[in-house]
Design an enzyme around this catalytic site. Structure first.
Site, PDB file in Angstrom:
ATOM      1  N   ARG A  83       0.816  -1.220   0.000  1.00 57.84           N
ATOM      2  CA  ARG A  83       0.000   0.000   0.000  1.00 57.84           C
ATOM      3  C   ARG A  83       0.843   1.262   0.000  1.00 57.84           C
ATOM      4  O   ARG A  83       0.396   2.314  -0.463  1.00 57.84           O
ATOM      5  CB  ARG A  83      -1.009  -0.034   1.159  1.00 57.84           C
ATOM      6  CG  ARG A  83      -2.105  -1.091   0.919  1.00 57.84           C
ATOM      7  CD  ARG A  83      -3.005  -1.284   2.116  1.00 57.84           C
ATOM      8  NE  ARG A  83      -2.293  -1.812   3.263  1.00 57.84           N
ATOM      9  CZ  ARG A  83      -2.085  -3.112   3.490  1.00 57.84           C
ATOM     10  NH1 ARG A  83      -2.546  -4.003   2.630  1.00 57.84           N
ATOM     11  NH2 ARG A  83      -1.428  -3.519   4.545  1.00 57.84           N
ATOM     12  N   GLU A 112       6.480 -11.573  14.239  1.00 55.96           N
ATOM     13  CA  GLU A 112       5.989 -12.272  15.425  1.00 55.96           C
ATOM     14  C   GLU A 112       6.322 -13.766  15.347  1.00 55.96           C
ATOM     15  O   GLU A 112       6.725 -14.375  16.327  1.00 55.96           O
ATOM     16  CB  GLU A 112       4.479 -12.065  15.550  1.00 55.96           C
ATOM     17  CG  GLU A 112       3.918 -12.615  16.838  1.00 55.96           C
ATOM     18  CD  GLU A 112       2.450 -12.299  17.017  1.00 55.96           C
ATOM     19  OE1 GLU A 112       1.866 -12.833  17.962  1.00 55.96           O
ATOM     20  OE2 GLU A 112       1.889 -11.528  16.216  1.00 55.96           O
TER      21      GLU A 112
END
Length: 174
Positions: free
Chosen positions: A62, A99
């Site tokens: 984006r 993560e």
């Protein structure tokens, strides 16, 4: 309407995306609204200053949309910061922890003239992992980060702290 209020009115919360427990902040309604998108781009340019950068770098994916609009509006070039394996020529890369696992981003080795001032843009600043890797990558590739702008900053994830002492700007901080 102030820019933060305008951005807030165009953000959609998508629960459990990309995985359960995550609330994804979808900015596509902002991008799809021509006047609102133009106002966001103009606000980033006004904050950074047209004369403060030589080229705009957008973080996949984006960030490409934002970078291209800023580059066009200011007559500057645009440089994509891509996921590994997407660029066809020699690259400089940076890996960073996620993560669960690791990711790698790349830029063409010849993307920046030494010392070129680079405005880096993305849609959202969350934990700051991708942003920190990007800013370091640009500096290793010869660019000088003149600013970092995002449309939305998720302050509760404290990504800004990972980018210090570089300047960070967000149109909306939640």
């Amino acid at each position: 309407m102030e820019i933060a209020e305008l951005v807030a009115s165009k953000v959609l919360d998508v629960p459990d995306f990309p995985k359960p427990g995550i609330v994804f902040k979808d900015l596509m309604p902002l991008f799809a609204d021509g006047p609102a998108f133009a106002a966001a781009i103009d606000a980033i340019i006004a904050e950074q200053g047209v004369d403060s950068f030589d080229v705009v770098a957008g973080i996949e994916a984006r960030g490409f949309v934002i970078a291209a609009a800023i580059a066009y509006a200011t007559g500057r070039g645009v440089v994509p910061i891509r996921k590994a394996g997407k660029l066809p020529r020699d690259t400089v890369s940076a890996s960073y922890a996620l993560e669960y696992g690791e990711a790698t981003i790349e830029v063409h080795a010849d993307a920046f003239v030494a010392g070129e001032r680079v405005l880096v843009v993305d849609d959202v600043l969350a934990t700051g992992g991708t942003a920190a890797a990007t800013l370091g990558l640009i500096e290793r590739a010869g660019g000088r980060v003149s600013g970092f702008s995002v449309v939305l900053e998720l302050s509760f994830l404290d990504g800004r702290s990972r980018l210090a002492p570089r300047p960070v700007h967000a149109l909306l901080t939640v």
